[in-house]
Design an enzyme around this catalytic site. Structure first.
Site, PDB file in Angstrom:
ATOM      1  N   HIS A 152       0.836  -1.206   0.000  1.00  0.00           N
ATOM      2  CA  HIS A 152       0.000   0.000   0.000  1.00  0.00           C
ATOM      3  C   HIS A 152       0.873   1.261   0.000  1.00  0.00           C
ATOM      4  O   HIS A 152       1.016   1.938   1.008  1.00  0.00           O
ATOM      5  CB  HIS A 152      -0.944   0.000   1.206  1.00  0.00           C
ATOM      6  CG  HIS A 152      -2.044  -1.013   1.101  1.00  0.00           C
ATOM      7  ND1 HIS A 152      -2.018  -2.208   1.800  1.00  0.00           N
ATOM      8  CD2 HIS A 152      -3.176  -1.022   0.365  1.00  0.00           C
ATOM      9  CE1 HIS A 152      -3.107  -2.904   1.504  1.00  0.00           C
ATOM     10  NE2 HIS A 152      -3.824  -2.211   0.630  1.00  0.00           N
ATOM     11  N   HIS A 156       1.413   1.495  -5.843  1.00  0.00           N
ATOM     12  CA  HIS A 156       0.096   0.867  -5.930  1.00  0.00           C
ATOM     13  C   HIS A 156      -0.949   1.896  -6.348  1.00  0.00           C
ATOM     14  O   HIS A 156      -1.810   1.611  -7.194  1.00  0.00           O
ATOM     15  CB  HIS A 156      -0.280   0.254  -4.581  1.00  0.00           C
ATOM     16  CG  HIS A 156      -1.735  -0.111  -4.454  1.00  0.00           C
ATOM     17  ND1 HIS A 156      -2.324  -1.103  -5.210  1.00  0.00           N
ATOM     18  CD2 HIS A 156      -2.723   0.406  -3.671  1.00  0.00           C
ATOM     19  CE1 HIS A 156      -3.606  -1.196  -4.891  1.00  0.00           C
ATOM     20  NE2 HIS A 156      -3.870  -0.288  -3.971  1.00  0.00           N
ATOM     21  N   HIS A 192      -6.938   6.857  -3.116  1.00  0.00           N
ATOM     22  CA  HIS A 192      -7.833   5.878  -2.484  1.00  0.00           C
ATOM     23  C   HIS A 192      -7.209   5.178  -1.283  1.00  0.00           C
ATOM     24  O   HIS A 192      -7.936   4.652  -0.438  1.00  0.00           O
ATOM     25  CB  HIS A 192      -8.287   4.839  -3.505  1.00  0.00           C
ATOM     26  CG  HIS A 192      -7.278   3.766  -3.772  1.00  0.00           C
ATOM     27  ND1 HIS A 192      -6.148   3.981  -4.545  1.00  0.00           N
ATOM     28  CD2 HIS A 192      -7.206   2.486  -3.351  1.00  0.00           C
ATOM     29  CE1 HIS A 192      -5.443   2.876  -4.596  1.00  0.00           C
ATOM     30  NE2 HIS A 192      -6.055   1.944  -3.873  1.00  0.00           N
ATOM     31  N   ASP A 193      -5.888   5.129  -1.178  1.00  0.00           N
ATOM     32  CA  ASP A 193      -5.217   4.494  -0.028  1.00  0.00           C
ATOM     33  C   ASP A 193      -4.309   5.486   0.693  1.00  0.00           C
ATOM     34  O   ASP A 193      -3.323   5.084   1.332  1.00  0.00           O
ATOM     35  CB  ASP A 193      -4.394   3.286  -0.470  1.00  0.00           C
ATOM     36  CG  ASP A 193      -5.220   2.005  -0.517  1.00  0.00           C
ATOM     37  OD1 ASP A 193      -6.217   1.920   0.221  1.00  0.00           O
ATOM     38  OD2 ASP A 193      -4.879   1.090  -1.294  1.00  0.00           O
ATOM     39  N   ASP A 297      -8.766  -1.301  -7.916  1.00  0.00           N
ATOM     40  CA  ASP A 297      -8.075  -1.502  -6.644  1.00  0.00           C
ATOM     41  C   ASP A 297      -7.554  -2.929  -6.495  1.00  0.00           C
ATOM     42  O   ASP A 297      -6.519  -3.158  -5.870  1.00  0.00           O
ATOM     43  CB  ASP A 297      -9.010  -1.148  -5.489  1.00  0.00           C
ATOM     44  CG  ASP A 297      -8.304  -1.124  -4.142  1.00  0.00           C
ATOM     45  OD1 ASP A 297      -7.074  -0.884  -4.114  1.00  0.00           O
ATOM     46  OD2 ASP A 297      -8.980  -1.332  -3.114  1.00  0.00           O
TER      47      ASP A 297
END
Length: 423
Positions: A152, A156, A192-193, A297
């Site tokens: 993560h 990524h 998103h992360d 994802d």
């Protein structure tokens, strides 16, 4: 929101710290006893650090010399600029190698890729985005991903952004999505992360992590990600001239919560069964963006084997790191959710039955076969070893029984040393 912003600005929300912690003693957790009165000063200190960092980026780029028609790759070494540009010409190719692109951009794949896609769609000009604010926002986004996370991390995020771009170009979406939908989708993919601590939600809850408390044990990581993204948008003022649509960005990122996978998949399947998706409807378009981001994802199993294998090794390494922490602190081992990709991509292929969808399903089938082959190569060795050990054990037991019987039967003492040598 202000509290979440301050917490994010602490910079390091890692649970793997040098201090360590003891879950059974709440007060010993390094992140549980936070004096929020000190957060503002730390926040201001980090703002200075980021400003200096951003100025270094600008100094090393050609941004201050004016913005030419063809946006340059500002942060690339000259030796690699040509190769990176060549790769960006094929950024819509599903075989795009994000690992190689990250090397060519000197570890700045997320900044370079996102900037390129926003510019390629004409979104910078359309939404009158300030170039300096945009660049500063992207630099800060990349900084907020923890580079020591095996999986993560910013690479990524760049990979997910590239996959999202591939989905946005699919005919069903390309002819229906608005420019704002595309802007929202790309930003959601890039963030998103954001600030991921490298462990999953059950771990944060079991250790009474402050993020779990802040978000009441519900979509802890996803809430943290989108609040962090909104915090950066506000800090840079990138969208200060546009209507605030924070919730739409949050809704997209919250959809990546793997614990809600069945909820979204069931809804998607119901729409497809009833054939009632209408992409002229804003809420339906938003739902498809959610599904596209979910696919992006977890698209690693659908990548070509060499890329897919690397991602599998990275996510396994990160998962086992969490397992080591759980073992050290005598916590129950968490379970890693598997077999979620295949049902999701099967439904996506029903929605968008294109060459890309078939390519992804084809790669997934080949990758499953490759993993099965690797397991079969390892299994015979293990079985032979176990058989050898078992045979040796049986032989030793038989000899011990024979020796016992011989001694009990009064055999001469000459035979006892022979049995001893054999044993």
């Amino acid at each position: 929101d202000q509290t979440a912003l301050y917490i994010r600005m602490l910079g390091d929300v890692r649970v793997r710290s040098q201090v360590g912690f003891e879950p059974e003693r709440r007060s010993s957790h390094p992140y549980l006893c936070i004096d929020f009165r000190t957060l503002h000063s730390e926040y201001e200190s980090q703002r200075v650090h980021r400003l200096l960092s951003f100025q270094r980026y600008l100094h090393s780029s050609r941004l201050l010399r004016g913005v030419p028609q063809q946006i340059p790759l500002h942060i690339l070494d000259e030796d690699y600029t040509g190769q990176a540009r060549c790769m960006l010409e094929k950024v819509g190719n599903w075989n795009f190698d994000i690992f190689r692109f990250d090397r060519l951009t000197n570890g700045n794949s997320l900044i370079t890729l996102t900037f390129h896609l926003l510019n390629q769609y004409g979104l910078v000009e359309l939404f009158q985005l300030d170039m300096v604010k945009l660049w500063r926002f992207l630099v800060m986004v990349q900084e907020d991903y923890h580079s020591d996370n095996p999986y993560h991390n910013a690479v990524h995020a760049a990979d997910v952004t590239q996959a999202m771009y591939c989905y946005l170009r699919e005919p069903m979406l390309a002819k229906s999505l608005t420019s704002y939908d595309i802007l929202l989708g790309l930003l959601a993919a890039a963030t998103h992360d954001l600030g991921h601590p490298g462990v999953n939600q059950p771990f944060l809850i079991k250790t009474d992590h402050y993020l779990a408390t802040l978000y009441r044990n519900t979509s802890v990581l996803e809430n943290h990600h989108w609040k962090s993204a909104v915090g950066l948008l506000r800090e840079t003022g990138l969208f200060s001239h546009l209507p605030a649509e924070d919730r739409e960005l949050g809704s997209l990122i919250l959809a990546t919560d793997i614990s809600r996978q069945n909820e979204y998949l069931s809804r998607f399947r119901m729409h497809l069964d009833q054939d009632n998706l209408c992409l002229s409807n804003a809420s339906h378009r938003h739902f498809i963006l959610q599904m596209a981001l979910k696919c992006a994802d977890i698209c690693n199993p659908c990548r070509p084997w060499e890329q897919s294998k690397q991602w599998s090794e990275k996510v396994t390494e990160e998962f086992f790191q969490q397992g080591d922490i759980e073992k050290k602190h005598k916590l129950e081992y968490g379970s890693f959710m598997t077999y979620v990709a295949e049902p999701l991509f099967a439904e996506w292929a029903r929605f968008s039955d294109t060459r890309l969808s078939q390519t992804m399903l084809g790669h997934m089938g080949l990758n499953k076969a490759s993993w099965g082959g690797l397991q079969q190569e390892q299994t015979p060795v293990s079985e032979e070893a176990e058989a050898s050990i078992a045979s040796a054990g049986d032989a030793a037991a038989a000899r011990r029984d024979a020796n016992t019987a011989t001694v009990a039967g009064g055999t001469s003492s000459k035979e006892i040393p022979q049995g001893s040598r054999e044993s």
